[in-house]
Design a protein around this motif. Structure first.
Motif, mmCIF file in Angstrom:
data_model
loop_
_atom_site.group_PDB
_atom_site.id
_atom_site.type_symbol
_atom_site.label_atom_id
_atom_site.label_comp_id
_atom_site.label_asym_id
_atom_site.label_seq_id
_atom_site.Cartn_x
_atom_site.Cartn_y
_atom_site.Cartn_z
ATOM 1 N N ALA A 1 39.899 52.173 7.712
ATOM 2 C CA ALA A 1 40.382 53.550 7.672
ATOM 3 C C ALA A 1 40.200 54.285 8.991
ATOM 4 C CB ALA A 1 39.669 54.324 6.559
ATOM 5 N N VAL A 2 39.250 53.860 9.817
ATOM 6 C CA VAL A 2 38.900 54.644 11.004
ATOM 7 C C VAL A 2 39.463 54.068 12.293
ATOM 8 C CG1 VAL A 2 36.816 55.518 9.898
ATOM 9 C CG2 VAL A 2 36.678 53.439 11.275
ATOM 10 N N PHE A 3 40.285 53.036 12.187
ATOM 11 C CA PHE A 3 40.916 52.453 13.371
ATOM 12 C C PHE A 3 42.369 52.900 13.471
ATOM 13 C CE2 PHE A 3 37.328 49.672 12.806
ATOM 14 C CZ PHE A 3 36.979 49.298 14.095
ATOM 15 N N GLY A 4 42.858 53.019 14.691
ATOM 16 C CA GLY A 4 44.247 53.388 14.917
ATOM 17 C C GLY A 4 44.548 53.326 16.405
ATOM 18 N N THR A 5 45.717 53.781 16.793
ATOM 19 C CA THR A 5 46.057 53.855 18.204
ATOM 20 C C THR A 5 47.266 54.764 18.397
ATOM 21 O OG1 THR A 5 46.527 52.589 20.219
ATOM 22 C CG2 THR A 5 47.623 51.854 18.187
ATOM 23 N N ALA A 6 47.320 55.387 19.575
ATOM 24 C CA ALA A 6 48.495 56.178 19.958
ATOM 25 C C ALA A 6 49.348 55.421 20.969
ATOM 26 C CB ALA A 6 48.046 57.514 20.538
ATOM 27 N N GLU A 7 48.975 54.181 21.257
ATOM 28 C CA GLU A 7 49.668 53.379 22.255
ATOM 29 C C GLU A 7 51.039 52.955 21.738
ATOM 30 O OE1 GLU A 7 49.973 51.451 25.969
ATOM 31 O OE2 GLU A 7 48.354 52.746 25.223
ATOM 32 N N ARG A 8 52.081 53.386 22.414
ATOM 33 C CA ARG A 8 53.429 52.997 22.013
ATOM 34 C C ARG A 8 53.661 51.524 22.331
ATOM 35 N NH1 ARG A 8 57.697 57.879 23.366
ATOM 36 N NH2 ARG A 8 56.631 59.514 22.150
ATOM 37 N N GLY A 9 54.343 50.864 21.439
ATOM 38 C CA GLY A 9 54.631 49.454 21.646
ATOM 39 C C GLY A 9 53.537 48.528 21.166
ATOM 40 N N TRP A 10 52.439 49.098 20.666
ATOM 41 C CA TRP A 10 51.378 48.233 20.133
ATOM 42 C C TRP A 10 51.861 47.549 18.866
ATOM 43 C CZ3 TRP A 10 48.734 48.655 15.379
ATOM 44 C CH2 TRP A 10 47.662 47.780 15.230
ATOM 45 N N ASN A 11 51.622 46.251 18.759
ATOM 46 C CA ASN A 11 52.034 45.478 17.588
ATOM 47 C C ASN A 11 50.827 44.823 16.937
ATOM 48 O OD1 ASN A 11 54.938 45.823 17.779
ATOM 49 N ND2 ASN A 11 54.813 44.553 19.638
ATOM 50 N N ARG A 12 50.833 44.810 15.626
ATOM 51 C CA ARG A 12 49.725 44.227 14.881
ATOM 52 C C ARG A 12 49.779 42.695 14.900
ATOM 53 N NH1 ARG A 12 49.281 46.850 9.049
ATOM 54 N NH2 ARG A 12 51.514 46.412 8.932
ATOM 55 N N SER A 13 48.615 42.103 14.987
ATOM 56 C CA SER A 13 48.508 40.654 14.850
ATOM 57 C C SER A 13 48.512 40.287 13.368
ATOM 58 C CB SER A 13 47.222 40.155 15.497
ATOM 59 O OG SER A 13 46.097 40.605 14.746
ATOM 60 N N GLU A 14 48.631 39.005 13.099
ATOM 61 C CA GLU A 14 48.582 38.525 11.718
ATOM 62 C C GLU A 14 47.273 38.940 11.048
ATOM 63 O OE1 GLU A 14 48.502 34.252 9.275
ATOM 64 O OE2 GLU A 14 48.386 34.301 11.463
ATOM 65 N N THR A 15 46.168 38.782 11.760
ATOM 66 C CA THR A 15 44.868 39.140 11.186
ATOM 67 C C THR A 15 44.766 40.642 10.955
ATOM 68 O OG1 THR A 15 43.815 37.245 12.250
ATOM 69 C CG2 THR A 15 42.377 39.057 11.555
ATOM 70 N N GLN A 16 45.252 41.452 11.878
ATOM 71 C CA GLN A 16 45.191 42.908 11.704
ATOM 72 C C GLN A 16 46.026 43.363 10.513
ATOM 73 O OE1 GLN A 16 46.389 43.845 15.715
ATOM 74 N NE2 GLN A 16 44.290 44.389 16.321
ATOM 75 N N VAL A 17 47.180 42.735 10.324
ATOM 76 C CA VAL A 17 47.981 43.058 9.142
ATOM 77 C C VAL A 17 47.202 42.728 7.880
ATOM 78 C CG1 VAL A 17 50.047 42.417 7.823
ATOM 79 C CG2 VAL A 17 50.215 42.800 10.280
#
Length: 615
Positions: free
Chosen positions: A226-242
């Motif tokens: 719940a406490v992780f995120g980013t404002a970086e445009r173009g950031w893509n999630r990895s399989e593990t992050q998904v």
């Protein structure tokens, strides 16, 4: 002592459910300090005086309630202990009514969102201990009530250790050298197969708990995504992050704006540094919390500890919809391991459950090099398996469940699991998005009210250390016929009293609390219920204030006092509205009262007035 029913003449048939119905939706998803800190309780006794030990038939059940107070049966008294913001020491700062306190102040106060709890009696106190230490887990914080930014929210989470004593006027917190806070900035140590960079710090999102035979406490890190995120445009999630539910937006806690540890696009981000079981020694204030990585990384609903032939066993549910049930078994006798200078929580095997419709189940070992968990299949080593244990469990074909939350082991040896509720098939969508194989049975059914199942490990294999088990449904929530006192929903917490009574705490979310469904309206505020495991009889013992969940439960060794955590009173609800920093009392003002009162999570000590009781 109440014994567990082990035959199929249980609440399952009374609720009209068979195993095939329970298993629809992907396994089980579808079926369903200082004395100045003590606050006088806003508690109302219900009619009827109790007598004898406290069990499902030993008190007059309280009615469902929508009142902004704690209600218990007649003949019981309630003391409010360790509310959020209470100073840990006499010199410490107290809470500010306007929420303007600083992060530094919060780190010296009791944290927010009380969850797991355990009472450690003072040395020499015996079974009639009247003083000791409470270890309280703090799951999260409410930005609308807390005020401040990420630094203050980090200080509000973690763990509190606080001394308590029973006096002539009830239980109070007292000054002690043992009083301490563990927060999101506390240095930690990683032990077991997984290593982290030096300087990794923080204990977050502590939900349920466990207690080891050697006297330490386990805190389960739960909703850390719940406490992780980013404002970086173009950031893509990895399989593990998904697969671990990490996203750019997070879940209402934009800590990445203030702390690069939580910015998923930053090289300093450490999402794999959280989601572990943390061991804490409450009797050593200088000790460093240890994250025991052999127990796996996921959203731990709890860490229930038991023994099997001298080995330590830890049960834990991954407390999200469609996730799995796990069991860790130490490699040998915990006494022998400790005598050799090894932790029983570092040397052992983690297993995940596969559950069948015929009432059987098996524990699948999550060991590198076995089955699909090989280097050729992309698994580097055992550390990789444990960091990505959700994907490893996917690969083994584990059974997805409907929010597997807390687990309790009865005095008779049966194991009970609370399934809070399910929308059906959530983990399947995650698996497909990540490109993983979707488990069999995904996408069918939903269970909006939850249920409790139980199982026994195969005796021929040594009970809790066994590789197979037999399971059945014990109780379905949402069924008015399941309890004479009316329906309840979202069973999340389970705890056994010494006499074998199963105590069930409920956690209906704010979006459903008090309606709109007929079941949620009938259930009222969240509650603590007592269940007889032989008959399935359930009675409502305590109701919580508005917006609150009932979470952790523990008792003194003699059973005369029951400690119950009341979490997030005043939280946003569809029925009552939403609080704000400058208007905190919209939903609740418990426990302090007053229209402008700021609601505060707290522990309540429930005891029988005038004479002893055994919880």
């Amino acid at each position: 002592m109440r014994e567990d029913a082990t035959k199929n003449t249980t609440r399952a048939s009374a609720g009209g459910m068979d195993r095939r119905g329970v298993l629809a939706g992907g396994a089980l998803a579808a079926a369903g300090l200082m004395s100045l800190g003590a606050t006088s309780a806003s508690a109302t006794p219900a009619p009827g005086a109790p007598s004898g030990p406290v069990g499902p038939s030993d008190f007059t059940a309280v009615a469902a309630s929508e009142a902004d107070e704690v209600i218990v049966p007649a003949g019981f008294a309630v003391d409010v202990l360790a509310p959020w913001g209470l100073p840990l020491h006499p010199s410490g700062p107290g809470p500010r009514a306007d929420g303007s306190g600083t992060a530094t102040e919060q780190a010296r106060q009791i944290g927010s969102h009380h969850h797991g709890i355990h009472f450690f009696p003072a040395p020499g106190g015996g079974t009639g201990a009247r003083s000791g230490l409470l270890v309280i887990n703090h799951e999260t914080s409410d930005p609308a009530l807390l005020g401040g930014g990420a630094d203050k929210a980090l200080a509000a989470q973690g763990i509190s250790v606080v001394a308590v004593r029973e006096t002539g006027s009830g239980w109070k917190t007292v000054e002690s050298a043992y009083n301490r806070r563990i927060t999101g900035d506390t240095p930690v140590r990683f032990s077991g197969p997984v290593a982290m960079p030096a300087g990794t710090r923080g204990v977050l999102a502590c939900g349920g708990h466990g207690v080891t035979p050697w006297g330490t406490c386990l805190a389960a890190e739960e909703n850390v995504n719940a406490v992780f995120g980013t404002a970086e445009r173009g950031w893509n999630r990895s399989e593990t992050q998904v697969r671990y539910g990490l996203s750019a937006t997070g879940f209402g806690h934009p800590w990445h704006r203030d702390d690069p540890r939580f910015d998923l696009a930053s090289s300093e981000a450490r999402p794999d540094g959280f989601g572990w079981v943390v061991e804490v020694d409450p009797h050593d204030p200088s000790s460093v919390p240890v994250k025991r990585t052999a127990l796996g990384r996921f959203m731990h609903g709890g860490a229930t500890v038991t023994e099997d032939a001298g080995r330590v066993v830890v049960y834990s549910g991954d407390a999200e919809d469609g996730e799995y049930l796990y069991k860790y078994v130490s490699a040998g006798s915990w006494r022998a391991l400790r005598a050799a200078g090894k932790s029983p929580l570092d040397h052992g095997t983690l297993h995940v459950a596969r559950i069948s419709q015929d009432g059987t189940g098996e524990w699948l070992p999550l060991r590198h090099g076995e089955g699909p968990l090989t280097r050729a299949a992309g698994w580097r080593d055992q550390a990789d398996v444990l960091v990505r244990v959700r994907l490893a469990a996917d690969a083994l074909g584990a059974s997805p469940l409907g929010r597997p939350e807390r687990i309790a082991v009865s005095p008779a040896g049966a194991v009970y699991l609370a399934l809070a509720n399910s929308t059906g098939g959530l983990s399947c969508a995650n698996a497909e998005e990540a490109g993983a194989r979707a488990p069999e049975g995904c996408g069918r059914g939903a269970d909006p009210y939850g249920r409790i199942i139980r199982w026994r490990e195969s005796h021929r294999e040594g009970r809790q250390g066994a590789r197979t088990f037999r399971w059945e449904e014990f109780l379905a929530a949402g069924d008015p016929g399941a309890t004479p006192d009316g329906a309840f929903a979202a069973p999340k917490g389970l705890w056994f009293g010494a006499d074998g009574t199963l105590w069930i705490s409920t956690g209906v979310s704010g979006s459903a609390l008090n309606g709109p469904s007929a079941v949620h309206r009938a259930a009222g505020n969240n509650a603590l219920l007592a269940a007889d495991t032989a008959t399935g009889a359930v009675r409502r013992f305590l109701t919580a204030p508005r917006g609150a969940e009932v979470t952790g439960v523990t008792a003194t060794p003699d059973g005369r006092t029951l400690f119950v955590n009341i979490q997030h009173p005043g939280e946003r609800t569809a029925r009552w509205g939403a609080p704000a920093v400058d208007d905190p009392g919209v939903v609740s003002t418990w426990p302090d009262g007053g229209r402008n009162g700021r609601p505060r999570s707290a522990t309540v000590a429930v005891r029988r007035s005038g004479r002893g009781a055994r919880f």
